[in-house]
Design a protein around this motif. Sequence first.
Motif, PDB file in Angstrom:
ATOM      1  N   SER A 237       0.918  -1.148  -0.013  1.00  0.00           N
ATOM      2  CA  SER A 237      -0.067  -0.119  -0.021  1.00  0.00           C
ATOM      3  C   SER A 237       0.824   1.291   0.170  1.00  0.00           C
ATOM      4  O   SER A 237       0.521   2.169  -0.641  1.00  0.00           O
ATOM      5  CB  SER A 237      -1.024  -0.069   1.183  1.00  0.00           C
ATOM      6  N   ASN A 238       1.898   1.211   0.802  1.00  0.00           N
ATOM      7  CA  ASN A 238       2.930   2.414   0.736  1.00  0.00           C
ATOM      8  C   ASN A 238       3.574   2.511  -0.416  1.00  0.00           C
ATOM      9  O   ASN A 238       3.712   3.676  -1.062  1.00  0.00           O
ATOM     10  CB  ASN A 238       3.924   2.214   1.712  1.00  0.00           C
ATOM     11  N   LEU A 239       4.120   1.548  -1.183  1.00  0.00           N
ATOM     12  CA  LEU A 239       4.601   1.757  -2.582  1.00  0.00           C
ATOM     13  C   LEU A 239       3.597   2.159  -3.523  1.00  0.00           C
ATOM     14  O   LEU A 239       4.037   2.974  -4.335  1.00  0.00           O
ATOM     15  CB  LEU A 239       5.047   0.299  -2.921  1.00  0.00           C
ATOM     16  N   MET A 240       2.371   1.650  -3.603  1.00  0.00           N
ATOM     17  CA  MET A 240       1.612   2.346  -4.554  1.00  0.00           C
ATOM     18  C   MET A 240       0.993   3.721  -4.308  1.00  0.00           C
ATOM     19  O   MET A 240       0.861   4.359  -5.249  1.00  0.00           O
ATOM     20  CB  MET A 240       0.231   1.414  -4.515  1.00  0.00           C
ATOM     21  N   GLN A 241       1.173   3.957  -2.966  1.00  0.00           N
ATOM     22  CA  GLN A 241       0.687   5.463  -2.563  1.00  0.00           C
ATOM     23  C   GLN A 241       1.672   6.458  -3.015  1.00  0.00           C
ATOM     24  O   GLN A 241       1.361   7.466  -3.499  1.00  0.00           O
ATOM     25  CB  GLN A 241       0.352   5.577  -1.055  1.00  0.00           C
ATOM     26  N   TYR A 242       3.093   5.971  -2.786  1.00  0.00           N
ATOM     27  CA  TYR A 242       4.052   7.017  -2.980  1.00  0.00           C
ATOM     28  C   TYR A 242       4.749   6.938  -4.252  1.00  0.00           C
ATOM     29  O   TYR A 242       5.110   7.888  -4.714  1.00  0.00           O
ATOM     30  CB  TYR A 242       5.303   6.853  -1.919  1.00  0.00           C
ATOM     31  N   PHE A 243       5.076   5.639  -5.210  1.00  0.00           N
ATOM     32  CA  PHE A 243       5.435   5.545  -6.251  1.00  0.00           C
ATOM     33  C   PHE A 243       4.698   4.921  -6.880  1.00  0.00           C
ATOM     34  O   PHE A 243       5.117   3.643  -7.714  1.00  0.00           O
ATOM     35  CB  PHE A 243       6.722   4.791  -5.958  1.00  0.00           C
ATOM     36  N   PRO A 244       3.415   5.057  -7.424  1.00  0.00           N
ATOM     37  CA  PRO A 244       2.483   4.256  -8.305  1.00  0.00           C
ATOM     38  C   PRO A 244       3.340   4.105  -9.691  1.00  0.00           C
ATOM     39  O   PRO A 244       2.920   3.111 -10.391  1.00  0.00           O
ATOM     40  CB  PRO A 244       1.357   5.286  -8.405  1.00  0.00           C
ATOM     41  N   SER A 245       3.921   5.162 -10.148  1.00  0.00           N
ATOM     42  CA  SER A 245       4.674   4.922 -11.668  1.00  0.00           C
ATOM     43  C   SER A 245       5.676   3.923 -11.644  1.00  0.00           C
ATOM     44  O   SER A 245       5.815   3.194 -12.636  1.00  0.00           O
ATOM     45  CB  SER A 245       5.158   6.341 -12.047  1.00  0.00           C
ATOM     46  N   ILE A 246       6.139   3.711 -10.440  1.00  0.00           N
ATOM     47  CA  ILE A 246       7.280   2.516 -10.419  1.00  0.00           C
ATOM     48  C   ILE A 246       6.703   1.166 -10.156  1.00  0.00           C
ATOM     49  O   ILE A 246       7.204   0.115 -10.895  1.00  0.00           O
ATOM     50  CB  ILE A 246       8.285   2.766  -9.295  1.00  0.00           C
ATOM     51  N   PHE A 247       5.714   1.177  -9.327  1.00  0.00           N
ATOM     52  CA  PHE A 247       5.295  -0.098  -8.892  1.00  0.00           C
ATOM     53  C   PHE A 247       3.975  -0.550  -9.378  1.00  0.00           C
ATOM     54  O   PHE A 247       3.466  -1.620  -8.973  1.00  0.00           O
ATOM     55  CB  PHE A 247       5.238  -0.301  -7.367  1.00  0.00           C
ATOM     56  N   GLU A 248       3.365   0.040 -10.308  1.00  0.00           N
ATOM     57  CA  GLU A 248       2.317  -0.226 -11.248  1.00  0.00           C
ATOM     58  C   GLU A 248       2.632  -0.489 -12.659  1.00  0.00           C
ATOM     59  O   GLU A 248       2.619   0.432 -13.441  1.00  0.00           O
ATOM     60  CB  GLU A 248       1.015   0.910 -11.106  1.00  0.00           C
ATOM     61  N   ASP A 249       2.943  -1.825 -12.718  1.00  0.00           N
ATOM     62  CA  ASP A 249       3.430  -2.204 -14.042  1.00  0.00           C
ATOM     63  C   ASP A 249       2.473  -2.651 -15.267  1.00  0.00           C
ATOM     64  O   ASP A 249       1.487  -2.932 -15.094  1.00  0.00           O
ATOM     65  CB  ASP A 249       4.095  -3.666 -14.125  1.00  0.00           C
ATOM     66  N   ALA A 250       2.459  -1.730 -16.192  1.00  0.00           N
ATOM     67  CA  ALA A 250       1.471  -1.729 -17.255  1.00  0.00           C
ATOM     68  C   ALA A 250       1.207  -3.267 -17.826  1.00  0.00           C
ATOM     69  O   ALA A 250      -0.018  -3.391 -17.990  1.00  0.00           O
ATOM     70  CB  ALA A 250       2.251  -0.761 -18.509  1.00  0.00           C
ATOM     71  N   SER A 251       2.157  -3.952 -18.028  1.00  0.00           N
ATOM     72  CA  SER A 251       1.736  -5.314 -18.635  1.00  0.00           C
ATOM     73  C   SER A 251       0.892  -6.156 -17.394  1.00  0.00           C
ATOM     74  O   SER A 251       0.240  -6.878 -17.751  1.00  0.00           O
ATOM     75  CB  SER A 251       3.450  -6.253 -18.680  1.00  0.00           C
ATOM     76  N   GLN A 252       1.267  -5.845 -16.122  1.00  0.00           N
ATOM     77  CA  GLN A 252       0.628  -6.503 -15.174  1.00  0.00           C
ATOM     78  C   GLN A 252      -0.988  -6.099 -15.490  1.00  0.00           C
ATOM     79  O   GLN A 252      -1.929  -6.824 -14.974  1.00  0.00           O
ATOM     80  CB  GLN A 252       1.044  -6.300 -13.900  1.00  0.00           C
ATOM     81  N   LYS A 253      -1.192  -4.858 -15.402  1.00  0.00           N
ATOM     82  CA  LYS A 253      -2.519  -4.233 -15.668  1.00  0.00           C
ATOM     83  C   LYS A 253      -3.106  -4.815 -16.972  1.00  0.00           C
ATOM     84  O   LYS A 253      -4.443  -5.325 -16.715  1.00  0.00           O
ATOM     85  CB  LYS A 253      -2.583  -2.661 -15.610  1.00  0.00           C
TER      86      LYS A 253
END
Length: 254
Positions: free
Chosen positions: A135-151
Amino acid sequence: MVSKTVNGHTLVFYDSIEDLPITQFHRYSKHLLVAGGVGDSIADIDRHITRVINFLNDPKKAYQELINLRQCIYLVATEQDVRNKATLCLVKNVDGKRWTDYSDSGLEELYQMINDATKKDLDTIAKEVGDRIDSNLMQYFPSIFEDASQKNYVDLLRKRAVLQIGAIVNGDDNEEQIKDVTAKMYAMQNPKGFAGPESEEVRFDKQFEDMCLLMAKEFGGGIKQYTTTEFYTAFERLTRQYNETTKLRRRRGK
């Protein structure tokens, strides 16, 4: 911090990237990489067998999946609890004392302290602490930890689910569409290797070292003493600088 009493020992876990040392986060992430790619349970063995069957039309992928299956069987046979050892990478204190050894032997020693705990208890701790870190990672660094291929993969999962529900509820003839979506999902899957000098673990470690060296040129030494928040904040800053420089060069080149 999260404090848990496990098998008679009091363990304090980091649950925020603001104070989690980047080196511990790296170890934690690497164990999760192995857990996801190889696995350490009977369910993981079944998963590999299913994937081998689905990759029969692609011998290279099927071969790699068989290698991963063999490693998974070894981990299960030797009772290597990779997932829970990942969680132990997030331990700060044990019985009131700072824990500092996160090497394989150090994690094994720590694991033996809690080895009599139930799987349910360990899984509950792993989920609680892991969810907070994620939750912390997605809150602070969504551009790094939200992978487009995973989406994209998740989108396909949802699409297949909708087609399956339509077939069940409305009697729709979605068989061909479901097969098509399933084929796309398997095409996106690319088994990684976890053995030898070119393994994913080695690559993961090398990438981390490269990042530390490059960032040290900009920010000076002590990168490995950063917290996870400090590390990825610095990384985002370098990324913005690179993007701005690239845009400037393109404008000048016109």
